[in-house]
Design an enzyme around this catalytic site. Structure first.
Site, PDB file in Angstrom:
ATOM      1  CD  GLU A  69      -3.834  -6.227   2.884  1.00  0.00           C
ATOM      2  OE1 GLU A  69      -4.692  -5.527   3.317  1.00  0.00           O
ATOM      3  OE2 GLU A  69      -2.668  -5.884   2.923  1.00  0.00           O
ATOM      4  CD  GLU A  83      -3.123  -1.025   2.046  1.00  0.00           C
ATOM      5  OE1 GLU A  83      -3.220  -0.143   2.869  1.00  0.00           O
ATOM      6  OE2 GLU A  83      -4.232  -1.712   1.751  1.00  0.00           O
TER       7      GLU A  83
HETATM    8  O1  AHR Z   1      -5.660  -5.614   6.840  1.00  0.00           O
HETATM    9  C1  AHR Z   1      -5.476  -4.733   7.434  1.00  0.00           C
HETATM   10  C2  AHR Z   1      -4.621  -3.604   6.865  1.00  0.00           C
HETATM   11  O2  AHR Z   1      -5.557  -3.119   5.556  1.00  0.00           O
HETATM   12  C3  AHR Z   1      -3.327  -3.915   6.165  1.00  0.00           C
HETATM   13  O3  AHR Z   1      -2.224  -3.686   6.917  1.00  0.00           O
HETATM   14  C4  AHR Z   1      -3.264  -2.841   5.156  1.00  0.00           C
HETATM   15  O4  AHR Z   1      -2.451  -3.348   4.272  1.00  0.00           O
HETATM   16  C5  AHR Z   1      -4.816  -2.624   4.699  1.00  0.00           C
HETATM   17  O5  AHR Z   1      -4.881  -1.083   4.646  1.00  0.00           O
END
Ligand code: AHR
Length: 479
Positions: free
Chosen positions: A291, A174
């Protein structure tokens, strides 16, 4: 009645097993109290990892696990997690839950976990607060053959003579946000620098670029345009389904509000992929959706908010996972990997644990019902009469070892649906096995007291007759 035609001659691609991947970050109760109970614990464990979770992950053939973050990765110093006398540091998430990082679980321990599960490891490298040399050293420590380098010898001294098998490395996390608030131009240059060093250190591992947030196509376009001939093996993207309404006592409207976001997942996959193809980068930037999941307001899990982002998981979450996995299967030619966030006591978890209690959520059962898609050849489907989302079904099919698996979701939370199946290019044999995930109550969930409140059951299926899928039911048929 809806009809599903299985178009056997129309093969989409092989479904990469890694699409059924997982994610464990040093956040809230995921590692400590989640997968890790400690080697001296009275809770049954394998080298300190909760035996129940290890065994359940083996059962679903968990193919890959991402670690150590997430945002956590962007202030992680790998040296803190090896050897004796490990330092205590501020955890990335300390401002949210006040917890410090003990580094009890580091590289060796995490690799013990992967080995026990039988999963591959996917490491996220820190691009924000460390240097390419630090990452070079981590790779050297992990991957250099026994006895070759000073760091390989240090690894041996720490109990692992042979190199670790870590085939996947993320180059940042990110980086448009927590990972340094970079512009896409700046990130691309950083990627060029880090990936050059990383590729040179470990020519055989796969390197993933940090992709966009949700639908930020400008990020994708800028990266794909500016990457040039620099090496990459994948394009990571994150897609969470919004913070909507009540986690458990949601309305029927909120059932559809969350579920319909899986349509956006499909759109984001296809738009990103088209941008990547338009820039001729499709050989290097297959999608890595590392994710994804339903991110609800916190506080509904067993710890009542003590564990950061922990949430309860109902039939709605199971259905969202099932719809998403159908989207991934049907787009599998574009997708290299996907990792649901996160494995235990967190956002869209497969497990909830507290002390010696540990249960599977309904989402776990979806991964179990879908596991034979891993490595299967995805087949195109046509579904008739399927236009309004609220009355739709979602399906995907694959063939492996001569058997077809079709997974079908009835999106409607108020009406049963009748379907029939027809093979095109091959007949569907009789004698099918069906597994149904269903609960009369769409708001139902599992608890430590009633761990099997929602659990799959076998159903007999006569392929020659119409099949009824109850409202909000998920059905897997194998023949
Ligand atoms: O999954 C929780 C958080 O969400 C992670 O650390 C990040 O990559 C995303 O913003």
């Amino acid at each position: 009645m809806k009809k599903i035609y299985i178009l056997y001659p129309k093969k989409i691609a092989t479904i990469a097993p890694e699409i059924y991947g997982h994610f464990t970050e040093h956040i809230g109760g995921v590692i400590y109290g989640g997968i890790w109970v400690g080697k001296g614990s009275h809770i049954p464990n394998i080298k300190g990892f909760r035996k129940y979770i290890v065994e359940k992950l083996r059962e679903i053939k968990a193919p890959v696990i991402r670690w150590p973050g997430g945002c956590f990765a962007e202030t992680y110093d790998w040296r803190d997690g090896i050897g004796n006398n490990r330092p205590i540091r501020p955890n990335w998430w300390k401002n949210e839950d006040g917890k410090y990082e003990t580094n009890e679980v580091g590289t060796h321990e995490f690799m013990d976990f992967c080995e026990a599960v039988g999963a591959k490891a996917y490491f996220a490298a820190n691009l924000t607060s460390t240097t390419p040399m630090d990452i070079r050293n981590w790779m050297d420590y992990c991957l250099s053959p026994q006895g070759t380098t000073t760091l390989a010898m240090e690894r041996e001294k720490n109990g692992h003579p042979q190199p670790f098998n870590i085939p996947y490395w993320g180059v940042g996390n990110e980086n448009w946000g927590g990972g340094g608030n970079m512009t896409p131009e700046y990130y691309t240059n950083e990627y060029r620098k880090y990936s050059t060093v990383m590729k040179n250190t470990a020519p055989n591992v796969s390197l993933f670029m940090c992709g966009e947030n949700g639908a930020d196509y400008h990020w994708t376009n800028t990266l794909a345009q500016n990457l040039g001939s620099v090496h990459a093996d994948g394009y990571s993207m994150h897609c969470y389904y919004g913070h909507l309404g009540n986690v458990i006592n949601f309305t029927q409207k909120e059932w559809y509000d969350v579920l319909s976001q899986t349509v956006i997942m499909d759109e984001i996959i296809n738009k990103n992929w088209n941008i990547i193809c338009a820039n001729n980068q499709e050989d290097k930037l297959k999608l890595v959706i590392d994710e994804w999941g339903c991110w609800h307001p916190a506080g509904s899990g067993p710890s009542k908010g003590a564990k950061l982002y922990e949430q309860q998981s109902t039939m709605r979450d199971a259905m969202t996972a099932a719809l998403t996995l159908n989207v991934f299967n049907n787009n599998c030619e574009k997708i290299k990997m996907a990792n649901i966030a996160q494995l235990v006591n967190n956002i869209h978890s497969l497990f909830l644990a507290e002390g010696e209690n540990c249960i599977t959520t309904p989402t776990y059962h979806v991964f179990n019902m879908y596991k034979e898609h891993q490595g299967g050849e995805a087949i195109e489907l046509i579904i008739t009469d399927n236009h309004s989302f609220e009355n739709s079904i979602s399906a995907s099919a694959s063939v492996k070892d001569g058997k077809t698996l079709i997974t079908i979701c009835n999106v409607s939370c108020s009406e049963d649906v009748k379907i029939s199946l027809e093979g095109v290019g091959a007949d569907i044999p009789q004698g099918a096995e069906g597994i149904l995930l269903y609960n009369e109550d769409i708001r139902a969930y599992n608890t430590f007291e009633s761990p099997d409140n929602i659990a799959p059951s076998s159903v007999s299926i006569d392929i020659t007759k119409p099949i009824t899928i109850p409202k909000a039911g998920i059905l897997a048929i194998r023949f």
